[in-house]
Scaffold this active site. Structure first.
Site, PDB file in Angstrom:
ATOM      1  N   SER A  36       0.832  -1.210   0.000  1.00 13.70           N
ATOM      2  CA  SER A  36       0.000   0.000   0.000  1.00 13.70           C
ATOM      3  C   SER A  36       0.865   1.258   0.000  1.00 13.70           C
ATOM      4  O   SER A  36       1.869   1.325   0.696  1.00 13.70           O
ATOM      5  CB  SER A  36      -0.885  -0.014   1.253  1.00 13.70           C
ATOM      6  N   VAL A  44       9.269   1.115  13.283  1.00 14.37           N
ATOM      7  CA  VAL A  44      10.262   0.785  14.312  1.00 14.37           C
ATOM      8  C   VAL A  44      10.786  -0.623  13.993  1.00 14.37           C
ATOM      9  O   VAL A  44      10.376  -1.228  13.012  1.00 14.37           O
ATOM     10  CB  VAL A  44       9.637   0.813  15.732  1.00 14.37           C
ATOM     11  N   ALA A  47      16.687  -3.051  16.072  1.00 18.37           N
ATOM     12  CA  ALA A  47      17.740  -3.835  16.725  1.00 18.37           C
ATOM     13  C   ALA A  47      17.485  -5.303  16.406  1.00 18.37           C
ATOM     14  O   ALA A  47      16.337  -5.731  16.357  1.00 18.37           O
ATOM     15  CB  ALA A  47      17.690  -3.617  18.228  1.00 18.37           C
ATOM     16  N   LYS A  75      25.827  -4.385  17.147  1.00 15.39           N
ATOM     17  CA  LYS A  75      25.191  -4.624  18.441  1.00 15.39           C
ATOM     18  C   LYS A  75      25.826  -5.874  19.050  1.00 15.39           C
ATOM     19  O   LYS A  75      25.650  -6.975  18.532  1.00 15.39           O
ATOM     20  CB  LYS A  75      23.682  -4.852  18.224  1.00 15.39           C
ATOM     21  N   VAL A 199      -4.772  -3.607  -1.194  1.00 13.24           N
ATOM     22  CA  VAL A 199      -5.638  -4.781  -1.337  1.00 13.24           C
ATOM     23  C   VAL A 199      -6.969  -4.403  -0.690  1.00 13.24           C
ATOM     24  O   VAL A 199      -7.013  -4.046   0.493  1.00 13.24           O
ATOM     25  CB  VAL A 199      -5.020  -6.020  -0.652  1.00 13.24           C
ATOM     26  N   LEU A 350       4.711  -9.220  11.820  1.00 16.97           N
ATOM     27  CA  LEU A 350       3.759  -8.893  12.880  1.00 16.97           C
ATOM     28  C   LEU A 350       2.422  -9.611  12.692  1.00 16.97           C
ATOM     29  O   LEU A 350       1.701  -9.839  13.659  1.00 16.97           O
ATOM     30  CB  LEU A 350       3.546  -7.379  12.931  1.00 16.97           C
ATOM     31  N   GLY A 362      11.641  -9.471  16.916  1.00 18.02           N
ATOM     32  CA  GLY A 362      10.666  -9.345  15.824  1.00 18.02           C
ATOM     33  C   GLY A 362      11.263  -9.800  14.493  1.00 18.02           C
ATOM     34  O   GLY A 362      10.665 -10.599  13.760  1.00 18.02           O
ATOM     35  N   ILE A 363      12.439  -9.282  14.203  1.00 14.93           N
ATOM     36  CA  ILE A 363      13.072  -9.625  12.921  1.00 14.93           C
ATOM     37  C   ILE A 363      13.579 -11.070  12.949  1.00 14.93           C
ATOM     38  O   ILE A 363      13.568 -11.771  11.940  1.00 14.93           O
ATOM     39  CB  ILE A 363      14.182  -8.594  12.599  1.00 14.93           C
ATOM     40  N   TYR A 453      13.484 -25.185  20.120  1.00 13.23           N
ATOM     41  CA  TYR A 453      14.271 -24.083  19.551  1.00 13.23           C
ATOM     42  C   TYR A 453      13.532 -22.744  19.605  1.00 13.23           C
ATOM     43  O   TYR A 453      12.421 -22.617  19.109  1.00 13.23           O
ATOM     44  CB  TYR A 453      14.628 -24.393  18.082  1.00 13.23           C
TER      45      TYR A 453
HETATM   46  P1  FAD Z   1       4.556  -3.403   8.986  1.00 12.79           P
HETATM   47  O1  FAD Z   1       5.816  -2.654   9.118  1.00 12.79           O
HETATM   48  O2  FAD Z   1       3.369  -2.905   9.742  1.00 12.79           O
HETATM   49  O3  FAD Z   1       4.206  -3.460   7.435  1.00 12.79           O
HETATM   50  C1  FAD Z   1       2.911  -3.768   6.981  1.00 12.79           C
HETATM   51  C2  FAD Z   1       2.862  -3.569   5.490  1.00 12.79           C
HETATM   52  O4  FAD Z   1       1.605  -4.020   5.012  1.00 12.79           O
HETATM   53  C3  FAD Z   1       2.996  -2.107   5.038  1.00 12.79           C
HETATM   54  O5  FAD Z   1       3.807  -2.036   3.889  1.00 12.79           O
HETATM   55  C4  FAD Z   1       1.565  -1.722   4.668  1.00 12.79           C
HETATM   56  O6  FAD Z   1       1.515  -0.701   3.686  1.00 12.79           O
HETATM   57  C5  FAD Z   1       1.078  -3.056   4.117  1.00 12.79           C
HETATM   58  N1  FAD Z   1      -0.367  -3.209   4.108  1.00 12.79           N
HETATM   59  C6  FAD Z   1      -1.225  -3.255   5.146  1.00 12.79           C
HETATM   60  N2  FAD Z   1      -2.480  -3.395   4.705  1.00 12.79           N
HETATM   61  C7  FAD Z   1      -2.425  -3.441   3.360  1.00 12.79           C
HETATM   62  C8  FAD Z   1      -3.399  -3.553   2.316  1.00 12.79           C
HETATM   63  N3  FAD Z   1      -4.696  -3.636   2.565  1.00 12.79           N
HETATM   64  N4  FAD Z   1      -2.958  -3.553   1.037  1.00 12.79           N
HETATM   65  C9  FAD Z   1      -1.645  -3.453   0.729  1.00 12.79           C
HETATM   66  N5  FAD Z   1      -0.685  -3.353   1.684  1.00 12.79           N
HETATM   67  C10 FAD Z   1      -1.086  -3.333   2.967  1.00 12.79           C
HETATM   68  N6  FAD Z   1      11.763  -6.033  15.933  1.00 12.79           N
HETATM   69  C11 FAD Z   1      13.072  -6.248  16.085  1.00 12.79           C
HETATM   70  O7  FAD Z   1      13.605  -7.227  15.565  1.00 12.79           O
HETATM   71  N7  FAD Z   1      13.832  -5.374  16.800  1.00 12.79           N
HETATM   72  C12 FAD Z   1      13.319  -4.303  17.420  1.00 12.79           C
HETATM   73  O8  FAD Z   1      14.056  -3.519  18.013  1.00 12.79           O
HETATM   74  C13 FAD Z   1      11.933  -4.096  17.332  1.00 12.79           C
HETATM   75  N8  FAD Z   1      11.336  -3.052  17.947  1.00 12.79           N
HETATM   76  C14 FAD Z   1       9.985  -2.900  17.861  1.00 12.79           C
HETATM   77  C15 FAD Z   1       9.360  -1.901  18.607  1.00 12.79           C
HETATM   78  C16 FAD Z   1       7.983  -1.781  18.576  1.00 12.79           C
HETATM   79  C17 FAD Z   1       7.315  -0.740  19.401  1.00 12.79           C
HETATM   80  C18 FAD Z   1       7.207  -2.636  17.753  1.00 12.79           C
HETATM   81  C19 FAD Z   1       5.733  -2.509  17.682  1.00 12.79           C
HETATM   82  C20 FAD Z   1       7.833  -3.608  16.996  1.00 12.79           C
HETATM   83  C21 FAD Z   1       9.209  -3.772  17.072  1.00 12.79           C
HETATM   84  N9  FAD Z   1       9.845  -4.784  16.371  1.00 12.79           N
HETATM   85  C22 FAD Z   1      11.177  -4.994  16.530  1.00 12.79           C
HETATM   86  C23 FAD Z   1       9.119  -5.620  15.428  1.00 12.79           C
HETATM   87  C24 FAD Z   1       9.369  -5.106  14.010  1.00 12.79           C
HETATM   88  O9  FAD Z   1       9.030  -3.732  13.940  1.00 12.79           O
HETATM   89  C25 FAD Z   1       8.572  -5.885  13.002  1.00 12.79           C
HETATM   90  O10 FAD Z   1       8.803  -7.249  13.193  1.00 12.79           O
HETATM   91  C26 FAD Z   1       8.958  -5.525  11.601  1.00 12.79           C
HETATM   92  O11 FAD Z   1       8.953  -4.151  11.396  1.00 12.79           O
HETATM   93  C27 FAD Z   1       8.055  -6.176  10.609  1.00 12.79           C
HETATM   94  O12 FAD Z   1       6.848  -5.501  10.477  1.00 12.79           O
HETATM   95  P2  FAD Z   1       5.888  -5.983   9.320  1.00 12.79           P
HETATM   96  O13 FAD Z   1       6.590  -5.861   8.038  1.00 12.79           O
HETATM   97  O14 FAD Z   1       5.341  -7.314   9.712  1.00 12.79           O
HETATM   98  O15 FAD Z   1       4.679  -4.952   9.420  1.00 12.79           O
END
Ligand code: FAD
Length: 517
Positions: A36, A44, A47, A75, A199, A350, A362-363, A453
């Site tokens: 999107s 965020v 790390a 790190k 989507v 997530l 998370g990563i 694990y």
């Molecule tokens: P998002 O970054 O939310 O991406 C979602 C994607 O889906 C976006 O591109 C959005 O545009 C798309 N999308 C959503 N709906 C639609 C739709 N209808 N149509 C098309 N596209 C859509 N992890 C670590 O390893 N180390 C850390 O230090 C760490 N710190 C964190 C701190 C906080 C407060 C939080 C909340 C999380 C943290 N995490 C950390 C976790 C980490 O941020 C996530 O694991 C990582 O960013 C992956 O996010 P994501 O890609 O799953 O989701």
């Protein structure tokens, strides 16, 4: 074989998945990412856990190829501040314990107590972090070449976490948005297609499986396998496939965060080679030093603290320069989707699961999910045994980390308010209490931590138990019957090596300034 993979979501999870699949399968599988333009990524997640190096190696990327594009830094571990009492800190480094006469140095430390800093006595990295050193010499050699024997140069061996079964001595911090952009380029160069669109609907066949996703401007995008990387929304796995989400709120109550990006002059301030987690009245603040700025945020429980209070605390922590900065408030969905893989839909990132970022996992969950997906990659028939095995592996990884995080709160000596006192009596995940009671008399070993694990080894459990200070631990009685001469020598050797390394290694800033040039 499956030919068409459609990934919905273009955050860290979406592009890590696209890059990895493109690297693993080349043009034998077509990868499309629908991302999107309107919905922002979480913003965020900077790390990482030390095993992330396997990810970059798998992609054939050397540090100099990607780190300068992502403001990345090293790190060596996590520095926990104020979890025992105000002013106290200790490190949980990525460093295996040395074993002497069959016992880890932490057992010997409990027996001999050479000083009151267990981390300085048993790990080299505590001194390296205190002195803000780089883990590499200016010529690129790693400080402990032994760790990487047979694995350098980066990029050659395509091993994965579980194959390798070991951790590296360090992980990275990086700018998550810059990494997603870098990986977008990487994946597109290898044939992945990017569709910038929303989507708006999901089309399912008679079995209830996904046949295509409907976009606002690009019509239907069909595929064989759909990867849900839509973040906390769980658009495909939860909303479409109706997989329930299992909340961990009863054991891990932190459900909110507020984050800031703080530009800093690294040359003047220095660059600590670790993440810092500083305990607060209703949670903790992360400090992630990237090359050129600090990422910081307060993770808190909304039952104990309002968003306004949390933002105020964070701004006070950062200092007056934070007045100019915009805060990013985030509501966190803590727990995991019951089955990460359902029908022809796999959730990664997530959408699959999340626990508070106290140990930067998370990563790590994303990486584990992708690696397991390649190992379990299905043929057209979608053998249910593969799906079950994948789901078990993801559930184990996340449930294991949940246990480890709960341990942090149970073991923390801090009990100066309701938040910290309640942490001691909150529900404990099944099985942890029994192990916890056992660890008071017999320190954790490989066979008494979470049984399956989840990334963390016994040295991590030992670091947390010894560092948090709330659980009196007894030395193993057998040590009183041994002469302990070798252990004394090892303590001295660790001290000498640490002193020597601090003298010889460049500062992290100096090394990175050269790499980023
Ligand atoms: P998002 O970054 O939310 O991406 C979602 C994607 O889906 C976006 O591109 C959005 O545009 C798309 N999308 C959503 N709906 C639609 C739709 N209808 N149509 C098309 N596209 C859509 N992890 C670590 O390893 N180390 C850390 O230090 C760490 N710190 C964190 C701190 C906080 C407060 C939080 C909340 C999380 C943290 N995490 C950390 C976790 C980490 O941020 C996530 O694991 C990582 O960013 C992956 O996010 P994501 O890609 O799953 O989701």
């Amino acid at each position: 074989m499956l030919k068409n993979v459609v990934i919905v979501g273009g955050g860290t999870a979406g592009w890590m998945t696209a890059s990895y699949l493109s690297s693993a399968f080349g043009d034998r599988v077509s990868v499309t990412v629908v991302e999107s333009k309107r919905i922002a990524t979480i913003g965020v997640g900077e790390a990482t856990f030390s095993t992330v190096r396997h990810f970059f190696e798998y992609l054939g990327l050397r540090e100099q190829d990607w780190m300068p594009h992502c403001n990345a830094s090293y790190k060596l571990g996590i520095r926990f501040e104020n979890w025992r009492e105000k002013g106290h800190y200790f490190y949980h480094p990525f460093e295996r314990l040395r074993i002497v006469d069959g016992f880890p140095m932490t057992d010997w430390w409990l027996h001999k107590k050479p000083s009151d800093r267990f981390d300085q006595d048993v790990f080299l990295m505590a001194s390296i972090c205190d002195a803000q050193r780089s883990p590499r010499y200016l010529d690129g050699r790693l400080f402990e070449q032994d760790y990487v024997e047979g694995r350098e140069p980066a990029g050659t061996p395509r091993t994965t976490l579980l194959d390798q079964g070991t951790q590296f001595p360090y992980a990275y911090h990086f700018d998550a948005a810059m990494l997603a952009k870098f990986l977008t380029g990487y994946a597109k160069e290898r044939g992945a297609t990017q569709i910038l669109d929303d989507v708006v609907d999901v089309v399912r066949d008679e079995r209830g499986w996904i046949s295509s996703v409907r976009t606002a401007e690009h019509g239907d995008v069909a595929g064989d396998l759909f990867i849900d990387c839509t973040g906390f929304r769980g658009l495909l796995i939860n909303k479409t496939m109706e997989e329930p989400f299992i909340s961990f709120q009863d054991t891990l109550p932190n459900d909110s965060a507020v984050a800031l990006r703080v530009p800093v002059d690294m040359e003047e301030r220095g660059l600590r080679p670790c993440t810092t987690a500083t305990a607060q009245d209703a949670g903790w603040i992360w400090t992630i030093p990237l090359f050129g700025r600090i990422g910081t945020g307060y993770v808190y429980a909304s039952d104990y603290c309002s968003p306004e209070e949390a933002e105020r605390t964070l701004r006070e922590f950062v200092g007056p320069e934070s007045d100019e900065m915009e805060a990013n408030h985030i509501r966190m969905r803590v727990g995991r989707t019951r089955n990460a893989w359902s029908g022809n839909c796999v959730a990664i990132g997530l959408a699959c699961g999340f626990v508070e970022p106290l140990e930067s996992t998370g990563i790590f969950f994303i990486q584990h999910g992708i690696e397991q997906l390649v190992k379990h990659f299905p043929a057209q028939g979608f053998d249910p045994a593969l799906t079950d095995s994948y789901n078990r592996s993801m559930a184990d990884a996340i449930d294991g980390v949940r246990e480890f995080l709960v341990l942090h709160y149970k073991a923390a000596a801090r009990d100066d308010n309701a938040y910290w006192r309640d942490a001691k009596t909150r529900t404990t995940p099944d099985g942890l209490q029994e192990r916890f009671d056992q660890w008071r008399s017999k320190p954790p070993a490989a066979d008494t931590i979470f049984p399956r694990y989840h990334g963390f080894e016994s040295y991590s459990y030992l670091s947390i138990l010894l560092g948090m200070g709330g659980v009196p631990m007894k030395p193993t009685p057998a040590l009183a019957l041994m002469d302990g001469v070798a252990a004394d020598k090892e303590f001295q050797m660790l001290k000498d090596e640490a002193r020597d390394l601090v003298k010889r290694l460049p500062s992290q800033y100096e090394y990175l300034a050269q790499l980023h040039r």
